[in-house]
Design a protein around this motif. Sequence first.
Motif, mmCIF file in Angstrom:
data_model
loop_
_atom_site.group_PDB
_atom_site.id
_atom_site.type_symbol
_atom_site.label_atom_id
_atom_site.label_comp_id
_atom_site.label_asym_id
_atom_site.label_seq_id
_atom_site.Cartn_x
_atom_site.Cartn_y
_atom_site.Cartn_z
ATOM 1 N N TYR A 50 -5.523 17.612 2.556
ATOM 2 C CA TYR A 50 -5.053 16.333 3.097
ATOM 3 C C TYR A 50 -6.220 15.375 3.253
ATOM 4 O O TYR A 50 -7.337 15.785 3.598
ATOM 5 N N ARG A 51 -5.936 14.095 3.050
ATOM 6 C CA ARG A 51 -6.976 13.073 3.238
ATOM 7 C C ARG A 51 -7.472 13.097 4.678
ATOM 8 O O ARG A 51 -6.682 12.985 5.624
ATOM 9 N N VAL A 52 -8.767 13.214 4.826
ATOM 10 C CA VAL A 52 -9.395 13.326 6.142
ATOM 11 C C VAL A 52 -9.097 12.106 7.003
ATOM 12 O O VAL A 52 -8.725 12.242 8.172
ATOM 13 N N ASP A 53 -9.234 10.911 6.450
ATOM 14 C CA ASP A 53 -9.045 9.697 7.252
ATOM 15 C C ASP A 53 -7.616 9.561 7.762
ATOM 16 O O ASP A 53 -7.393 9.148 8.897
ATOM 17 N N GLU A 54 -6.638 9.949 6.951
ATOM 18 C CA GLU A 54 -5.244 9.839 7.388
ATOM 19 C C GLU A 54 -4.930 10.821 8.513
ATOM 20 O O GLU A 54 -4.264 10.459 9.488
ATOM 21 N N VAL A 55 -5.407 12.045 8.385
ATOM 22 C CA VAL A 55 -5.183 13.039 9.437
ATOM 23 C C VAL A 55 -5.891 12.605 10.713
ATOM 24 O O VAL A 55 -5.299 12.637 11.804
ATOM 25 N N ASP A 56 -7.140 12.182 10.600
ATOM 26 C CA ASP A 56 -7.903 11.760 11.781
ATOM 27 C C ASP A 56 -7.237 10.574 12.479
ATOM 28 O O ASP A 56 -7.130 10.557 13.714
ATOM 29 N N ASP A 57 -6.782 9.593 11.716
ATOM 30 C CA ASP A 57 -6.122 8.418 12.308
ATOM 31 C C ASP A 57 -4.827 8.814 13.017
ATOM 32 O O ASP A 57 -4.547 8.344 14.126
ATOM 33 N N PHE A 58 -4.044 9.672 12.381
ATOM 34 C CA PHE A 58 -2.791 10.120 12.984
ATOM 35 C C PHE A 58 -3.055 10.860 14.289
ATOM 36 O O PHE A 58 -2.426 10.586 15.316
ATOM 37 N N LEU A 59 -3.998 11.787 14.266
ATOM 38 C CA LEU A 59 -4.291 12.567 15.475
ATOM 39 C C LEU A 59 -4.892 11.703 16.581
ATOM 40 O O LEU A 59 -4.610 11.923 17.760
ATOM 41 N N ALA A 60 -5.691 10.705 16.224
ATOM 42 C CA ALA A 60 -6.256 9.806 17.232
ATOM 43 C C ALA A 60 -5.146 9.064 17.968
ATOM 44 O O ALA A 60 -5.253 8.787 19.171
#
Length: 81
Positions: A15-25
């Motif tokens: 999974y794209r790191v930035d998308e997962v990080d943004d969602f979890l944030a």
Amino acid sequence: MSGPVFRTTRWRTGYRVDEVDDFLADVLPRVTDRPDPALAERIVQARFATVHFGAGYDMGDVDTYLDELVRRAGGPPTSGA
């Protein structure tokens, strides 16, 4: 709740790191042990773009973590999506 640490992929799909990080944030501060069906459903419906042959998060790790968040948000158990 502290954020997770996921294994990264390089030579397989992740999974794209930035998308997962943004969602979890956005989602993590809202997760409590109180039932929140709308939040649980939002987590269940989350989808992320994938990367091939580049740095991405291990998909199994992310999916397992999201299943735990759904449980904490009071949602129904998922069936290994």
